[in-house]
Design a protein around this motif. Structure first.
Motif, PDB file in Angstrom:
ATOM      1  N   UNK A   1       0.808  -1.185   0.116  1.00  0.00           N
ATOM      2  CA  UNK A   1       0.042  -0.013   0.013  1.00  0.00           C
ATOM      3  C   UNK A   1       0.891   1.358  -0.029  1.00  0.00           C
ATOM      4  N   UNK A   2       1.844   1.136   0.858  1.00  0.00           N
ATOM      5  CA  UNK A   2       2.774   2.393   0.854  1.00  0.00           C
ATOM      6  C   UNK A   2       3.383   2.524  -0.656  1.00  0.00           C
ATOM      7  N   UNK A   3       3.822   1.586  -1.296  1.00  0.00           N
ATOM      8  CA  UNK A   3       4.483   1.768  -2.544  1.00  0.00           C
ATOM      9  C   UNK A   3       3.479   2.166  -3.508  1.00  0.00           C
ATOM     10  N   UNK A   4       2.221   2.093  -3.358  1.00  0.00           N
ATOM     11  CA  UNK A   4       1.266   2.595  -4.379  1.00  0.00           C
ATOM     12  C   UNK A   4       0.990   4.071  -3.913  1.00  0.00           C
ATOM     13  N   UNK A   5       1.716   4.749  -3.263  1.00  0.00           N
ATOM     14  CA  UNK A   5       1.354   6.041  -2.635  1.00  0.00           C
ATOM     15  C   UNK A   5       2.729   6.845  -2.626  1.00  0.00           C
ATOM     16  N   UNK A   6       3.312   7.073  -3.562  1.00  0.00           N
ATOM     17  CA  UNK A   6       4.687   8.129  -3.523  1.00  0.00           C
ATOM     18  C   UNK A   6       4.203   9.355  -3.414  1.00  0.00           C
ATOM     19  N   UNK A   7       4.856  10.077  -2.672  1.00  0.00           N
ATOM     20  CA  UNK A   7       4.329  11.516  -2.425  1.00  0.00           C
ATOM     21  C   UNK A   7       3.909  12.401  -3.585  1.00  0.00           C
ATOM     22  N   UNK A   8       5.033  12.171  -4.577  1.00  0.00           N
ATOM     23  CA  UNK A   8       4.872  13.228  -5.689  1.00  0.00           C
ATOM     24  C   UNK A   8       3.484  12.863  -6.269  1.00  0.00           C
TER      25      UNK A   8
END
Length: 781
Positions: A11-18
């Motif tokens: 899930x974290x990988x699916x939401x990069x800050x950019x």
């Protein structure tokens, strides 16, 4: 299945800050609210919504009438209210992927506005839904959300699903009703400015519009890609649709695949040309300055423009976003009552959007998870909070909790009177997630912010006392050599569990369950055995936990429903290959038949096949049981040697090859609207004096009584001369179908294909379904 940490990492990988920041900035471009309306989860125009949201900045809403509880389920056995709860959560995740608010016309499993099954008539649909209630709910939704534009997904034309037709008719009616102060509602009136219809056909695998679409008055272009991700609007749309997994949604979209979206303007309350969606509308914060009577909105618009232009400079984005937030708040606080009614909600949108921009750009992190998902009143769960202030000041984090929930230190506590969580909540906003959720408060460049973010796998409150009877439904076949009926009774309390028994029935405890003994001559019909725990009526919780959505649960009174029937059984040993979408094997065992669950690999074993008289292939099994389609020739040879093969309905895309899946050619019809009978009481005419309808049970008109939902679907369209059609049926005013039940003698054996929804009737304890199934599994005379 990934571990909890592995799922968290994915899930974290699916939401990069950019990417998250880019998405958060896009809605700042426009103040226009666009409402799409439909009848079911998955009716939304996902690719078009992705374009007008991420490219054009429009603020999205989806108004959905039903929970889809009458639809198919490609991932499990949830049906009815349970499927409605699951598809509610799927729709919420799909809406989140598009940054879209969500409203439901149906507010619970017992609402008249329900997915009662396929319909071919909008008039029939509104009659069942209650037309007055449907319009009243739609008026409330429009008045709560206050959209500028309304656009149904489908046309009100023959050949289209009746639920879709009803929602399109309701969209026309709500334009006037929502704006009429005399229309009964607790909310102030609201005038939607534009009503559009799709200027494309809704025909496809399921539907077949009889009339051409209206002429396009404007076209929303679908070419181009998102500049940050590089994805097309079709690809982003599929990233939303993939959450509709119960419907088998989520199709790979090639970068070359795109389409335009022609629309037809039906009604407009603004002046001037209509070459874009926003023509004639106040489209930006700056456009609202005259209505607000404040020049500070012009300054706020300049800061919004600067924040958009500053991307990806996160510090500059945050500085300009904070300035815009301060200016909008000052203006909103000073609005007149008239201006507040007209634009207050649009400024509130921008406050929420800007605060999320600040959370992301300043690296504010706030997350919470509990060590338990399922909680009963009185239970506790340990909560882990993860926080990081980033570049913000004064971060504090709290949990926003439902009624009856509290937090004490690191523990979440449910009071003894805590009500259960609502699986059918009637609104959803990804920028304001429902409780339990996390509230992060901080200061950004002098601007105070309070942002809600979802809790990770939010816990679900159940009910008390909680118990479960397994199975929850049974049949007692008076013509089978059945032993006493054994029920497993589980209680999550220390108190005694008891069943309410009708006269003549006894229940003997033992082995962690109860053995039901019927009277010497039980009368045919349905009997309910309610469960009590500690003298209180108990509840059963259907825990629904699929990793692509938040967990949920449906509560119902704990009971076992038992129907006493008379079904003569053939002396057959039956093999069953299910796709995970029906429980036919269970019901055949309950009926008193000898059933062996088969894997596709078992078909390679002559020693196993040689012991079987009949094989049943469950619905969709050719699609969901790997290796089954390739082994159908083995079954064909077994049929020629004397076996009976029964195939339950499949869709054309379920690996059903008309030439190779059945022993002789059999084509399934589509679009499905043309090849189904939705009237569950439709007259059934027998076409042939065939043993299949006489042995071992003589099928009569009584066996077609009490059916629910519909007669059948995905009827055969054409077939080899070896097949004999046995039944004829039709919906009112339509030509009769003959593809509901086909039988072919193949070599020394037999193939039967039926599109009757027998598995659903068995779940609803309809006696005729069991009698038909018994006949289908007899060896060929």
């Amino acid at each position: 299945m990934p571990t909890a940490d592995q799922a968290r990492i994915l899930e974290q990988r699916a939401h990069p800050k950019i990417w998250d920041l880019w998405r958060a900035l896009r809605p700042l471009k426009s103040t226009v609210r666009f409402m799409n309306s439909g009848a079911h989860p998955d009716d939304e125009i996902s690719d078009m919504l992705a374009a007008i949201s991420l490219r054009d900045g429009l603020n999205l809403t989806y108004a959905c009438s039903t929970r889809g509880e009458g639809g198919q389920n490609d991932i499990g056995t949830e049906a009815g209210a349970d499927l409605g709860a699951l598809r509610t959560r799927e729709m919420e995740r799909a809406a989140t992927a598009l940054g879209m608010r969500l409203y439901w016309h149906s507010d619970g499993p017992d609402d008249t506005i329900t997915d009662f099954g396929f319909s071919k008539s909008g008039v029939e649909t509104l009659g069942k839904w209650n037309a007055g209630r449907t319009l009243a709910r739609f008026v409330d939704i429009v008045r709560r959300d206050r959209p500028d534009i309304l656009c149904p997904t489908f046309l009100d034309v023959p050949g289209q699903h009746g639920h879709h037709r009803a929602m399109t008719e309701a969209a026309h009616l709500v334009m006037e009703a929502a704006a009429d102060p005399a229309f009964a509602s607790n909310l102030p009136s609201w005038q939607v400015k534009k009503l559009y219809l799709p200027a494309w056909s809704g025909a496809g695998q399921a539907y077949d519009d009889d009339l051409p679409p209206p002429e396009a008055t404007l076209t929303i272009p679908g070419d181009g890609t998102d500049p940050v991700s590089g994805w097309t609007w079709a690809q982003i749309g599929q990233q939303s649709r993939v959450f509709h997994r119960t419907q088998g949604m989520g199709n790979w979209a090639s970068p070359k695949r795109w389409r335009d979206w022609p629309l037809h303007l039906v009604l407009s309350h603004v002046e001037g040309p209509d070459t874009t969606l926003t023509d004639g509308l106040a489209a930006t914060v700056g456009d609202l300055a005259d209505i607000a009577g404040s020049g500070s909105l012009d300054s706020a618009q300049s800061d919004i423009d600067a924040a958009l232009s500053a991307f990806p400079d996160t510090e500059a984005v945050a500085r300009h976003a904070a300035a815009a937030l301060t200016g909008i708040r000052q203006t909103r606080d000073a609005l007149s009552a008239e201006a507040q009614a007209e634009i207050g909600h649009k400024l509130a949108d921008k406050e929420t959007q800007l605060q999320h921009v600040l959370r992301i750009s300043l690296d504010v992190h706030a997350a919470a998870r509990a060590d338990r998902v399922w909680l009963s009143p009185g239970d506790t769960a340990q909560v882990t909070l993860e926080t990081h202030p980033g570049a913000a000041k004064g971060l504090s984090v709290d949990l926003v909790l439902p009624e009856g929930w509290s937090i004490c230190g690191e523990n979440l506590q449910l009071e003894d009177t805590t009500p259960p969580s609502d699986p059918y909540r009637d609104t959803y906003d990804p920028l304001d997630p429902p409780a339990p959720s996390v509230l992060a408060s901080f200061t950004a460049f002098g601007a105070p912010c309070a942002v809600r973010v979802p809790m990770e796998r939010p816990p679900v409150a159940l009910a008390t006392p909680l118990g479960e009877i397994t199975p929850a439904a049974m049949v007692l076949n008076r013509q089978a050599q059945q032993s006493d009926l054994v029920l497993s009774v589980q209680s999550e309390a220390d108190s005694d569990a008891t069943l309410a028994l009708p006269a003549g029935w006894t229940a003997t405890p033992g082995g962690g369950g109860l053995t039901l003994t019927p009277p010497e001559a039980p009368a045919p019909g349905l009997t309910r055995f309610p469960l009590s725990i500690g003298g209180q009526p108990a509840y059963t919780a259907r825990r629904i936990d699929h990793r692509h959505v938040d967990p949920t649960a449906v509560l119902r009174p704990a009971a076992c429903d038992l129907t006493v029937i008379d079904v003569a059984l053939p002396p057959s040993r039956v093999g069953y290959i299910g796709g995970g979408n029906d429980r036919v094997g269970f019901w055949l065992r309950t009926l008193g038949m000898d059933v062996l669950d088969l894997s596709p690999e078992d078909l390679d074993n002559d020693g196993i096949l040689g012991t079987l008289d009949a094989v049943v292939i469950g619905i969709f099994a050719l699609r969901f049981r790997e290796g089954l389609a390739e082994r159908m020739p083995r079954l064909h040879a077994w049929v020629e040697g004397g076996g009976t093969l029964l195939t339950l309905y499949h869709r054309p895309w379920d690996n059903w090859n008309p030439a190779t899946s059945p022993p002789a050619r059999l084509e399934i019809g589509q679009p499905s609207l043309r090849w189904r009978v939705t009237d569950e009481a439709a007259t059934v005419t027998l076409l042939a004096d065939h043993p299949l309808l006489k042995t071992p049970n003589v099928i009569t008109a009584d066996d077609w009584s009490g059916w629910v939902k519909e007669r059948g679907l995905y009827f055969a369209k054409s077939w080899d001369a070896a097949y004999t059609p046995l039944l004829e049926m039709a919906d009112p005013g339509e030509a009769p179908h003959r593809g509901a039940l086909l039988v072919a003698d193949i070599g020394d054996g037999r193939h039967i294909h039926t599109s009757l929804i027998l598995h659903h009737q068995m779940e609803r304890l309809v006696p005729g379904a069991f009698r038909l199934m018994a006949n289908f599994l007899a060896r060929r005379p």
